[in-house]
Design a protein around this motif. Structure first.
Motif, mmCIF file in Angstrom:
data_model
loop_
_atom_site.group_PDB
_atom_site.id
_atom_site.type_symbol
_atom_site.label_atom_id
_atom_site.label_comp_id
_atom_site.label_asym_id
_atom_site.label_seq_id
_atom_site.Cartn_x
_atom_site.Cartn_y
_atom_site.Cartn_z
ATOM 1 N N UNK A 1 -15.465 -35.069 -42.973
ATOM 2 C CA UNK A 1 -14.923 -34.553 -41.682
ATOM 3 C C UNK A 1 -13.427 -34.607 -42.726
ATOM 4 N N UNK A 2 -13.273 -33.394 -42.334
ATOM 5 C CA UNK A 2 -11.084 -33.640 -42.943
ATOM 6 C C UNK A 2 -11.244 -34.279 -42.371
ATOM 7 N N UNK A 3 -10.027 -34.992 -42.946
ATOM 8 C CA UNK A 3 -8.645 -36.259 -42.720
ATOM 9 C C UNK A 3 -8.302 -36.448 -43.819
ATOM 10 N N UNK A 4 -6.685 -36.524 -43.444
ATOM 11 C CA UNK A 4 -6.373 -36.674 -44.716
ATOM 12 C C UNK A 4 -4.290 -37.609 -43.888
ATOM 13 N N UNK A 5 -4.545 -38.544 -44.117
ATOM 14 C CA UNK A 5 -3.720 -39.410 -43.553
ATOM 15 C C UNK A 5 -2.680 -40.265 -44.558
ATOM 16 N N UNK A 6 -0.651 -40.369 -44.672
ATOM 17 C CA UNK A 6 -0.775 -41.567 -45.278
ATOM 18 C C UNK A 6 -0.422 -42.679 -44.479
#
Length: 130
Positions: free
Chosen positions: A65-70
Motif C-alpha cells: 500500500x502506498x504510504x509516504x510520510x515525514x
C-alpha cells in the motif's frame, strides 16, 4: 499503457536540512497543502508537475500500500522519511528524487543503503545506496 516502478525507502534527514527541502518533501507526501515557495534546483523539478504527486502514486501492479510520510521523532530526535509508492518512471523521476535528497540523508558510513526500486517486470529489485 506503460509500466510502473515501485520505490520503497526510508532514511533520516540530517539536522541541517533546510526548511524548504522539508516543506517540499511534506508537500510531495501529501502532508502539506501549500505549494513550496522555493523549489530545489534539481532536474526532478524541471520537467513538469509529476514531482508533486510522485510519492503518493499507486497502481495495482504491486502488493504494498502506498504510504509516504515525514515524521519528527520527539523521543529520540531526528526527522525520518518513509516512502512507498509506484509510478511510471519515464523521465527518471526516481533517480532524480534520490539525487536531490541524497545530500540531506544522514549516513553512518559510505554507500549507505536506503531502500530499493523495482520495475514491474523485474523479478528482483535494484538496491539503492547513497
Amino acid at each position: 499503457m506503460g509500466m510502473y516502478t515501485e520505490l520503497v525507502c526510508a532514511f533520516e534527514l540530517i539536522k541541517e536540512t533546510p526548511s524548504h527541502i522539508i516543506e517540499t518533501l511534506e508537500f510531495m507526501s501529501g502532508q502539506r497543502e501549500e505549494h513550496p515557495i522555493e523549489l530545489p534546483a534539481n532536474k526532478l523539478f524541471w520537467e513538469g508537475d509529476k514531482w508533486k504527486w510522485m510519492l503518493q502514486t499507486d497502481s495495482y501492479y504491486f502488493d504494498g500500500k502506498t504510504h509516504s510520510e515525514i515524521e519528527n521523532d520527539t523521543l529520540v530526535g531526528g526527522r525520518y522519511v518513509t516512502i512507498r509508492c509506484n509510478l511510471k518512471n519515464y523521465n527518471d523521476e526516481i533517480e532524480n528524487f534520490i539525487d536531490w535528497i541524497s545530500p540531506y540523508i544522514q549516513k553512518d558510513y559510505d554507500h549507505y543503503f536506503i531502500g530499493y526500486k523495482r520495475y514491474e517486470d523485474d523479478k528482483e529489485p535494484t538496491l539503492i545506496f547513497v
